[in-house]
Design a protein around this motif. Structure first.
Motif, PDB file in Angstrom:
ATOM      1  N   ASP A 145       0.822  -1.221   0.000  1.00 57.84           N
ATOM      2  CA  ASP A 145       0.000   0.000   0.000  1.00 57.84           C
ATOM      3  C   ASP A 145       0.856   1.272   0.000  1.00 57.84           C
ATOM      4  OD1 ASP A 145       1.017  -0.317   2.526  1.00 57.84           O
ATOM      5  OD2 ASP A 145      -0.845   0.143   3.593  1.00 57.84           O
ATOM      6  N   VAL A 146       2.068   1.171  -0.518  1.00 58.95           N
ATOM      7  CA  VAL A 146       2.967   2.323  -0.561  1.00 58.95           C
ATOM      8  C   VAL A 146       2.319   3.484  -1.311  1.00 58.95           C
ATOM      9  CG1 VAL A 146       4.126   1.528  -2.676  1.00 58.95           C
ATOM     10  CG2 VAL A 146       5.339   3.048  -1.107  1.00 58.95           C
ATOM     11  N   ASN A 147       2.568   4.711  -0.808  1.00 53.40           N
ATOM     12  CA  ASN A 147       1.940   5.893  -1.382  1.00 53.40           C
ATOM     13  C   ASN A 147       3.008   6.943  -1.688  1.00 53.40           C
ATOM     14  OD1 ASN A 147       0.028   7.866  -2.133  1.00 53.40           O
ATOM     15  ND2 ASN A 147      -0.098   8.634  -0.038  1.00 53.40           N
ATOM     16  N   PRO A 148       3.650   6.874  -2.865  1.00 55.06           N
ATOM     17  CA  PRO A 148       4.718   7.835  -3.188  1.00 55.06           C
ATOM     18  C   PRO A 148       4.195   9.267  -3.258  1.00 55.06           C
ATOM     19  CG  PRO A 148       4.711   5.965  -4.712  1.00 55.06           C
ATOM     20  CD  PRO A 148       3.430   5.919  -3.946  1.00 55.06           C
ATOM     21  N   THR A 149       4.870  10.173  -2.555  1.00 49.35           N
ATOM     22  CA  THR A 149       4.485  11.590  -2.578  1.00 49.35           C
ATOM     23  C   THR A 149       5.597  12.463  -3.147  1.00 49.35           C
ATOM     24  OG1 THR A 149       5.263  11.848  -0.293  1.00 49.35           O
ATOM     25  CG2 THR A 149       2.924  11.342  -0.615  1.00 49.35           C
ATOM     26  N   VAL A 150       6.757  11.869  -3.423  1.00 47.76           N
ATOM     27  CA  VAL A 150       7.852  12.590  -4.077  1.00 47.76           C
ATOM     28  C   VAL A 150       8.324  11.756  -5.258  1.00 47.76           C
ATOM     29  CG1 VAL A 150       8.565  13.641  -1.889  1.00 47.76           C
ATOM     30  CG2 VAL A 150       9.716  11.562  -2.682  1.00 47.76           C
ATOM     31  N   GLU A 151       8.981  12.408  -6.196  1.00 50.02           N
ATOM     32  CA  GLU A 151       9.454  11.717  -7.399  1.00 50.02           C
ATOM     33  C   GLU A 151      10.973  11.622  -7.378  1.00 50.02           C
ATOM     34  OE1 GLU A 151       9.007  11.826 -12.283  1.00 50.02           O
ATOM     35  OE2 GLU A 151       8.487  13.592 -11.090  1.00 50.02           O
ATOM     36  N   ILE A 152      11.496  10.397  -7.437  1.00 52.08           N
ATOM     37  CA  ILE A 152      12.936  10.185  -7.490  1.00 52.08           C
ATOM     38  C   ILE A 152      13.380  10.192  -8.952  1.00 52.08           C
ATOM     39  CG2 ILE A 152      14.848   8.636  -6.955  1.00 52.08           C
ATOM     40  CD1 ILE A 152      13.270   7.534  -4.654  1.00 52.08           C
ATOM     41  N   LYS A 153      14.287  11.097  -9.273  1.00 52.57           N
ATOM     42  CA  LYS A 153      14.851  11.154 -10.620  1.00 52.57           C
ATOM     43  C   LYS A 153      16.288  10.655 -10.547  1.00 52.57           C
ATOM     44  CE  LYS A 153      11.849  14.918 -12.148  1.00 52.57           C
ATOM     45  NZ  LYS A 153      11.762  16.306 -12.677  1.00 52.57           N
ATOM     46  N   LEU A 154      16.522   9.527 -11.194  1.00 52.74           N
ATOM     47  CA  LEU A 154      17.780   8.801 -11.091  1.00 52.74           C
ATOM     48  C   LEU A 154      18.512   8.817 -12.419  1.00 52.74           C
ATOM     49  CD1 LEU A 154      19.644   6.644  -9.618  1.00 52.74           C
ATOM     50  CD2 LEU A 154      18.058   4.937 -10.525  1.00 52.74           C
ATOM     51  N   GLN A 155      19.780   9.182 -12.367  1.00 53.27           N
ATOM     52  CA  GLN A 155      20.626   9.163 -13.566  1.00 53.27           C
ATOM     53  C   GLN A 155      21.856   8.307 -13.304  1.00 53.27           C
ATOM     54  OE1 GLN A 155      20.572  13.673 -14.001  1.00 53.27           O
ATOM     55  NE2 GLN A 155      20.653  13.081 -16.148  1.00 53.27           N
ATOM     56  N   LEU A 156      22.092   7.339 -14.183  1.00 57.49           N
ATOM     57  CA  LEU A 156      23.265   6.484 -14.106  1.00 57.49           C
ATOM     58  C   LEU A 156      24.277   6.927 -15.147  1.00 57.49           C
ATOM     59  CD1 LEU A 156      21.549   2.978 -13.817  1.00 57.49           C
ATOM     60  CD2 LEU A 156      22.403   4.412 -11.960  1.00 57.49           C
ATOM     61  N   ASP A 157      25.541   7.076 -14.731  1.00 56.88           N
ATOM     62  CA  ASP A 157      26.584   7.500 -15.650  1.00 56.88           C
ATOM     63  C   ASP A 157      26.163   8.838 -16.270  1.00 56.88           C
ATOM     64  OD1 ASP A 157      28.947   7.368 -16.986  1.00 56.88           O
ATOM     65  OD2 ASP A 157      28.391   5.764 -18.342  1.00 56.88           O
ATOM     66  N   ASP A 158      26.219   8.954 -17.581  1.00 55.98           N
ATOM     67  CA  ASP A 158      25.804  10.187 -18.257  1.00 55.98           C
ATOM     68  C   ASP A 158      24.466  10.009 -18.968  1.00 55.98           C
ATOM     69  OD1 ASP A 158      28.084  11.593 -17.497  1.00 55.98           O
ATOM     70  OD2 ASP A 158      29.237  10.788 -19.170  1.00 55.98           O
ATOM     71  N   SER A 159      23.690   9.050 -18.511  1.00 57.37           N
ATOM     72  CA  SER A 159      22.433   8.745 -19.183  1.00 57.37           C
ATOM     73  C   SER A 159      21.357   9.751 -18.803  1.00 57.37           C
ATOM     74  CB  SER A 159      21.969   7.337 -18.797  1.00 57.37           C
ATOM     75  OG  SER A 159      21.657   7.293 -17.409  1.00 57.37           O
ATOM     76  N   SER A 160      20.244   9.659 -19.500  1.00 61.91           N
ATOM     77  CA  SER A 160      19.082  10.473 -19.148  1.00 61.91           C
ATOM     78  C   SER A 160      18.421   9.848 -17.923  1.00 61.91           C
ATOM     79  CB  SER A 160      18.118  10.533 -20.325  1.00 61.91           C
ATOM     80  OG  SER A 160      17.729   9.229 -20.718  1.00 61.91           O
ATOM     81  N   ILE A 161      17.350  10.459 -17.454  1.00 61.68           N
ATOM     82  CA  ILE A 161      16.665   9.946 -16.261  1.00 61.68           C
ATOM     83  C   ILE A 161      16.124   8.545 -16.537  1.00 61.68           C
ATOM     84  CG2 ILE A 161      14.690  10.298 -14.740  1.00 61.68           C
ATOM     85  CD1 ILE A 161      15.135  13.317 -15.118  1.00 61.68           C
ATOM     86  N   ILE A 162      16.389   7.637 -15.599  1.00 58.43           N
ATOM     87  CA  ILE A 162      16.011   6.235 -15.753  1.00 58.43           C
ATOM     88  C   ILE A 162      14.554   6.040 -15.336  1.00 58.43           C
ATOM     89  CG2 ILE A 162      16.500   3.873 -15.021  1.00 58.43           C
ATOM     90  CD1 ILE A 162      18.747   5.129 -16.662  1.00 58.43           C
ATOM     91  N   GLU A 163      13.746   5.527 -16.243  1.00 61.63           N
ATOM     92  CA  GLU A 163      12.349   5.244 -15.914  1.00 61.63           C
ATOM     93  C   GLU A 163      12.266   3.985 -15.063  1.00 61.63           C
ATOM     94  OE1 GLU A 163       9.426   5.143 -18.917  1.00 61.63           O
ATOM     95  OE2 GLU A 163       9.978   7.054 -19.806  1.00 61.63           O
ATOM     96  N   PRO A 164      11.273   3.894 -14.177  1.00 59.90           N
ATOM     97  CA  PRO A 164      11.154   2.729 -13.294  1.00 59.90           C
ATOM     98  C   PRO A 164      11.057   1.424 -14.070  1.00 59.90           C
ATOM     99  CG  PRO A 164       9.675   4.487 -12.586  1.00 59.90           C
ATOM    100  CD  PRO A 164      10.231   4.911 -13.912  1.00 59.90           C
ATOM    101  N   GLY A 165      11.904   0.462 -13.678  1.00 61.98           N
ATOM    102  CA  GLY A 165      11.817  -0.886 -14.208  1.00 61.98           C
ATOM    103  C   GLY A 165      12.580  -1.163 -15.486  1.00 61.98           C
TER     104      GLY A 165
END
Length: 335
Positions: A145-165
């Motif tokens: 029942d997790v309820n995300p209220t913030v958005e994590i924007k993750l970048q690996l190396d020099d890539s663009s933002i990684i979409e979940p999954g």
């Protein structure tokens, strides 16, 4: 009065957009509609700012007056103040253009926080919940029942933002990722950030276990300071290294808000080992609340061997059963 003005503004904007897309419309007609819309916007803004001024005076008065209902009054007045601040600028063409073009977005201004939060709740949040449920990140790592209220924007190396999954490669995550936690609170709150792999082999029990790759506490974040850069390191970052012969690994990054709405610090936190980690138990023991989550997947490739030898300094394990011999059906020969 304000609701009526909102309806009028919406009507004028719809008319203007309709005129704008019609090729037969003259420039003069479009300009007239646009000027009328601007007049309404300015009148509406002036009305809201006047009311905002009265609300701020009432806030100051209530703060200086001790009463049993002071907390409730302050909460109601602050809600009204935020609403007026947002709606005073919500229809401003410059604000809308900045937001749509992702430029000059000032998160210290309520209108931009409102638009960003609305955008997150409209699409990215729904996609995130769908993927963490489909791929069992919930309930394997976080509660169902997790309820995300913030958005994590993750970048690996020099890539663009990684979409979940999505699938990434181990060489992309050798260096510590760049992380931004888009949140909507103006005050500084403390977070705990964790990167955990729930698909690490547990040989003794012939199953899988959680392996914690990274853990930092007391990370200060706010709407204007979303970058993860400070805090107390409990476990240094170790790059993902999906073992040879195992299935795809779900490397899960979690942003926990610390206790007392992010005002409590976590001191003297110790983690004795990375293997056999339990994210839910850790969160419960330290009064942490999941506010954001994302994850990426990886499979073994040749670069993992280099991570084991050059970074971990241990012999690379190999898992999995040996391939079964192919059964060849021999043709029966009759003489």
């Amino acid at each position: 009065m304000l609701r009526t003005t909102n309806k009028r503004l919406t009507t004028i904007f719809n008319q203007y957009r309709s005129i704008k897309v019609q090729r037969w419309a003259s420039t003069e007609t479009k300009n007239v509609a646009y000027e009328e819309a601007l007049k309404l916007i300015q009148a509406d803004k002036a009305e809201r700012l006047e009311m905002l001024s009265r609300v701020e005076k009432e806030l100051a008065r209530v703060k200086d007056t001790s009463s049993p209902t002071q907390s409730a009054q302050l909460a109601a007045l602050n809600t009204l103040k935020y609403d007026l601040q947002v709606k005073a600028e919500l229809n401003d063409p410059e604000v809308r253009a900045n937001f749509e073009n992702n430029q000059n977005i000032d998160m210290s201004r309520p209108v931009y926080r409102y638009l960003t939060q609305r955008q997150f709740e409209k699409q990215p949040r729904a996609k995130l919940l769908e993927r963490i449920t489909q791929m069992n990140v919930a309930p394997d790592v976080v509660d169902i029942d997790v309820n995300p209220t913030v958005e994590i924007k993750l970048q690996l190396d020099d890539s663009s933002i990684i979409e979940p999954g999505v699938f990434t490669t181990p060489e992309q995550s050798i260096s510590r990722p760049h992380i931004q936690v888009t949140n909507f609170h103006t005050e500084r709150r403390l977070y705990t950030m964790m990167l955990v792999d729930p698909d690490s082999p547990d040989v003794a029990n012939k199953t899988y276990q959680q392996h914690c790759h990274w853990l930092i506490t007391n990370v200060p974040l706010s709407a204007t300071q979303p970058t993860v850069q400070d805090g107390n390191t409990i476990l240094d970052y170790i790059p993902p290294h999906p073992q040879k012969g195992t299935k795809a690994h779900r490397y899960t990054l979690i942003a926990y808000e610390q206790g007392n709405q992010g005002q409590d610090t976590l001191d003297s936190v110790t983690v004795n080992q990375r293997d056999g980690f339990d994210a839910k138990t850790f969160a419960k023991e330290h009064g942490l609340t999941v506010r954001g989550v994302t994850f990426f997947r990886q499979k073994w490739n040749e670069s993992v061997s280099k991570i084991y030898s050059d970074i971990l300094g241990i012999k690379e394990p190999i898992y999995g059963k040996p391939p079964k011999p192919e059964r060849i059906i021999q043709r029966t020969m009759y003489i």
